[in-house]
Design a protein around this motif. Structure first.
Motif, PDB file in Angstrom:
ATOM      1  N   GLN A   1       0.837  -1.196   0.000  1.00  0.00           N
ATOM      2  CA  GLN A   1       0.000   0.000   0.000  1.00  0.00           C
ATOM      3  C   GLN A   1       0.874   1.249   0.000  1.00  0.00           C
ATOM      4  OE1 GLN A   1      -2.947   0.667  -0.486  1.00  0.00           O
ATOM      5  NE2 GLN A   1      -4.347  -0.929   0.233  1.00  0.00           N
ATOM      6  N   VAL A   2       0.308   2.322  -0.516  1.00  0.00           N
ATOM      7  CA  VAL A   2       1.028   3.585  -0.574  1.00  0.00           C
ATOM      8  C   VAL A   2       0.334   4.595   0.314  1.00  0.00           C
ATOM      9  CG1 VAL A   2      -0.253   4.448  -2.561  1.00  0.00           C
ATOM     10  CG2 VAL A   2       2.038   5.295  -2.115  1.00  0.00           C
ATOM     11  N   GLN A   3       1.101   5.465   0.905  1.00  0.00           N
ATOM     12  CA  GLN A   3       0.561   6.575   1.678  1.00  0.00           C
ATOM     13  C   GLN A   3       0.982   7.875   1.009  1.00  0.00           C
ATOM     14  OE1 GLN A   3       2.665   4.178   3.525  1.00  0.00           O
ATOM     15  NE2 GLN A   3       0.772   2.985   3.555  1.00  0.00           N
ATOM     16  N   LEU A   4       0.030   8.778   0.845  1.00  0.00           N
ATOM     17  CA  LEU A   4       0.296  10.103   0.296  1.00  0.00           C
ATOM     18  C   LEU A   4       0.091  11.123   1.402  1.00  0.00           C
ATOM     19  CD1 LEU A   4      -1.591   9.889  -3.126  1.00  0.00           C
ATOM     20  CD2 LEU A   4       0.817   9.430  -2.658  1.00  0.00           C
ATOM     21  N   VAL A   5       1.109  11.904   1.674  1.00  0.00           N
ATOM     22  CA  VAL A   5       1.035  12.888   2.753  1.00  0.00           C
ATOM     23  C   VAL A   5       1.246  14.277   2.163  1.00  0.00           C
ATOM     24  CG1 VAL A   5       2.013  13.670   4.924  1.00  0.00           C
ATOM     25  CG2 VAL A   5       1.870  11.214   4.426  1.00  0.00           C
ATOM     26  N   GLU A   6       0.210  15.114   2.302  1.00  0.00           N
ATOM     27  CA  GLU A   6       0.281  16.474   1.783  1.00  0.00           C
ATOM     28  C   GLU A   6       0.734  17.443   2.861  1.00  0.00           C
ATOM     29  OE1 GLU A   6      -3.773  15.204  -0.438  1.00  0.00           O
ATOM     30  OE2 GLU A   6      -3.187  15.203   1.678  1.00  0.00           O
ATOM     31  N   SER A   7       1.319  18.546   2.432  1.00  0.00           N
ATOM     32  CA  SER A   7       1.709  19.606   3.345  1.00  0.00           C
ATOM     33  C   SER A   7       1.739  20.920   2.578  1.00  0.00           C
ATOM     34  CB  SER A   7       3.071  19.318   3.981  1.00  0.00           C
ATOM     35  OG  SER A   7       4.066  19.235   2.989  1.00  0.00           O
ATOM     36  N   GLY A   8       1.755  22.026   3.318  1.00  0.00           N
ATOM     37  CA  GLY A   8       1.912  23.333   2.694  1.00  0.00           C
ATOM     38  C   GLY A   8       0.667  24.188   2.629  1.00  0.00           C
ATOM     39  N   GLY A   9      -0.466  23.653   3.052  1.00  0.00           N
ATOM     40  CA  GLY A   9      -1.676  24.455   3.038  1.00  0.00           C
ATOM     41  C   GLY A   9      -1.651  25.520   4.123  1.00  0.00           C
ATOM     42  N   GLY A  10      -2.663  26.393   4.096  1.00  0.00           N
ATOM     43  CA  GLY A  10      -2.751  27.427   5.116  1.00  0.00           C
ATOM     44  C   GLY A  10      -3.611  28.583   4.688  1.00  0.00           C
TER      45      GLY A  10
END
Length: 121
Positions: A1-10
């Motif tokens: 399985q793959v995990q996608l982790v987003e960042s940078g919002g605000g």
């Protein structure tokens, strides 16, 4: 399985910029196309931009000239540089990847958990 982790919002003022990142980890053979989608309150999820492993990018008309999608295949990461942001860009932004499974070698879509982008003065 793959995990996608987003960042940078605000939260950003109109006319400002943000850069979103999405890193894929886990067990897979490769990642083909990657992309960003967004969903505003009361609206359906819509495509923002996509980028194949190699080839030309694709953008929604509403973001052309303001947003730039890019990727680093060595890091299994996709980016979305957002400039000249407008209040209409306010939404939860989701990362998407077409992943080639390690066990079956079949391609399947995977989604991140989403990151909130709010454009307001």
């Amino acid at each position: 399985q793959v995990q996608l982790v987003e960042s940078g919002g605000g939260l950003v003022q109109p006319g400002g910029s943000l850069r979103l990142s999405c890193a894929a980890s886990g067990r897979f053979v490769s990642i083909n196309a990657m992309g960003w989608y967004r969903q505003a309150p009361g609206k359906q999820r819509e495509l923002v931009a996509t980028i194949p492993r190699g080839g030309s990018t694709n953008y929604a008309d509403s973001v052309k000239g303001r947003f730039t999608i890019s990727r680093d295949n060595a890091k299994n990461t996709v980016y979305l540089q957002m400039n000249s942001l407008k209040p209409d860009d306010t939404a939860v932004y989701y990362c998407n990847a077409l992943v080639v499974a390690a066990t079956t070698r079949y391609e399947y879509p995977s989604w991140g958990q989403g990151t909130q982008v709010t454009v307001s003065s």
